[in-house]
Design an enzyme around this catalytic site. Structure first.
Site, PDB file in Angstrom:
ATOM      1  N   ASP A   1       0.838  -1.189   0.000  1.00 46.59           N
ATOM      2  CA  ASP A   1       0.000   0.000   0.000  1.00 46.59           C
ATOM      3  C   ASP A   1       0.875   1.242   0.000  1.00 46.59           C
ATOM      4  OD1 ASP A   1      -2.945   0.884   0.264  1.00 46.59           O
ATOM      5  OD2 ASP A   1      -1.801   2.226   1.568  1.00 46.59           O
TER       6      ASP A   1
HETATM    7  C1  LIG Z   1       3.060   8.922  -5.620  1.00 50.07           C
HETATM    8  C2  LIG Z   1       2.652   7.931  -6.649  1.00 50.07           C
HETATM    9  C3  LIG Z   1       1.475   7.246  -6.545  1.00 50.07           C
HETATM   10  N1  LIG Z   1       1.093   6.338  -7.471  1.00 50.07           N
HETATM   11  C4  LIG Z   1      -0.203   5.688  -7.264  1.00 50.07           C
HETATM   12  C5  LIG Z   1      -0.625   4.440  -7.853  1.00 50.07           C
HETATM   13  C6  LIG Z   1      -1.870   4.096  -7.017  1.00 50.07           C
HETATM   14  O1  LIG Z   1      -2.970   4.746  -7.568  1.00 50.07           O
HETATM   15  C7  LIG Z   1      -1.568   4.680  -5.710  1.00 50.07           C
HETATM   16  C8  LIG Z   1      -1.325   3.707  -4.624  1.00 50.07           C
HETATM   17  O2  LIG Z   1      -2.504   3.043  -4.305  1.00 50.07           O
HETATM   18  P1  LIG Z   1      -2.521   1.634  -3.622  1.00 50.07           P
HETATM   19  O3  LIG Z   1      -3.807   1.526  -2.832  1.00 50.07           O
HETATM   20  O4  LIG Z   1      -1.253   1.408  -2.878  1.00 50.07           O
HETATM   21  O5  LIG Z   1      -2.547   0.590  -4.817  1.00 50.07           O
HETATM   22  P2  LIG Z   1      -3.579   0.380  -6.004  1.00 50.07           P
HETATM   23  O6  LIG Z   1      -4.937   0.875  -5.622  1.00 50.07           O
HETATM   24  O7  LIG Z   1      -2.965   0.941  -7.263  1.00 50.07           O
HETATM   25  O8  LIG Z   1      -3.578  -1.197  -6.170  1.00 50.07           O
HETATM   26  P3  LIG Z   1      -3.874  -2.366  -5.083  1.00 50.07           P
HETATM   27  O9  LIG Z   1      -4.523  -1.778  -3.855  1.00 50.07           O
HETATM   28  O10 LIG Z   1      -4.746  -3.362  -5.792  1.00 50.07           O
HETATM   29  O11 LIG Z   1      -2.511  -2.940  -4.783  1.00 50.07           O
HETATM   30  O12 LIG Z   1      -0.390   5.426  -5.889  1.00 50.07           O
HETATM   31  C9  LIG Z   1       1.900   6.091  -8.594  1.00 50.07           C
HETATM   32  O13 LIG Z   1       1.576   5.301  -9.469  1.00 50.07           O
HETATM   33  N2  LIG Z   1       3.069   6.766  -8.720  1.00 50.07           N
HETATM   34  C10 LIG Z   1       3.476   7.681  -7.814  1.00 50.07           C
HETATM   35  O14 LIG Z   1       4.547   8.300  -7.998  1.00 50.07           O
END
Ligand SMILES: Cc1cn([C@H]2C[C@H](O)[C@@H](COP(=O)(O)OP(=O)(O)OP(=O)(O)O)O2)c(=O)[nH]c1=O
EC number: 3.6.1.9
Length: 194
Positions: A73
């Site tokens: 997460d």
């Molecule tokens: C700061 C940052 C965030 N993110 C995003 C991706 C996600 O939308 C978010 C983290 O959310 P998460 O809840 O960690 O993950 P997710 O919803 O993508 O997938 P899952 O819960 O199924 O594992 O952060 C990036 O892709 N790059 C970045 O540099």
């Protein structure tokens, strides 16, 4: 030689799949946990990230006994404040205005449940310093659409890396799966050689 246990990726994130591939691993299955990601009242960012990663791993592991389950997460934190996953263009603009010209933390909590049901956890903390952003720069980024759905309203793996003056920590951690910590947990789970 003992057979290697099956690996289940408890994540819907294509970025996490790509990062896992950089460790030479392809999951045997992808089975995201569907959990409530709302922060608890006054929950600290580190506690929030840890709680959600552990909950995702546990929920998926319950469906895959005898397998190794990996969950993560990622949370963007400005001080004690947890930034939301930006829902729309306005939310992206609000996040970038808040992050402009200051440092924030990106926390990625990892949880791995091994084939025997033992859970292990790690936290990756990265400090990201953003340049001051003009209204025009924010508008152009919002227009590109990349920040929608992202924690903190940006994605370092895209155009927003040009806003990053400095990063102290793990680039892969900011994207969503810190490779150093992930490798350690997967060695402990018997999926990678130490
Ligand atoms: C700061 C940052 C965030 N993110 C995003 C991706 C996600 O939308 C978010 C983290 O959310 P998460 O809840 O960690 O993950 P997710 O919803 O993508 O997938 P899952 O819960 O199924 O594992 O952060 C990036 O892709 N790059 C970045 O540099």
């Amino acid at each position: 030689m003992p057979t290697r246990p099956r690996l289940i990726l408890a994540s819907a994130s294509p970025r996490r799949l790509d990062l896992l591939a950089r460790l030479g691993l392809a999951p045997d299955a992808i089975d995201p946990a569907d959990i409530d990601e709302t922060p608890l009242k006054a929950e600290l960012p580190t506690d929030h990230a840890r709680r959600l990663a552990a909950a995702k791993a546990a929920a998926t592991a319950a469906r895959h006994p005898g397998c190794v389950v990996l969950a993560a997460d990622t949370v963007v934190a400005a001080g004690r404040r947890i930034l939301p996953k930006a829902e729309d263009a306005d939310a992206v603009a609000a996040c970038l205005a808040l992050l402009s010209g200051r440092r924030h933390r990106v926390l990625t909590a990892l949880s791995v449940v091994d084939a025997g049901g033992v859970a292990r956890h790690r936290l990756s903390t990265t400090i990201v310093a953003f340049a001051p952003l003009s209204a025009a720069a924010i508008a152009a980024y919002v227009e590109g659409g990349e920040g929608v759905g992202k924690a903190g309203g940006y994605a370092i793996q895209g155009a927003a890396e040009a806003f990053v003056r400095r990063i102290d920590g793990s680039h892969s951690g900011v994207v969503g799966l810190p490779l150093f910590e992930t490798r350690g947990l997967l060695i402990a789970a018997g999926l990678l050689e130490g």
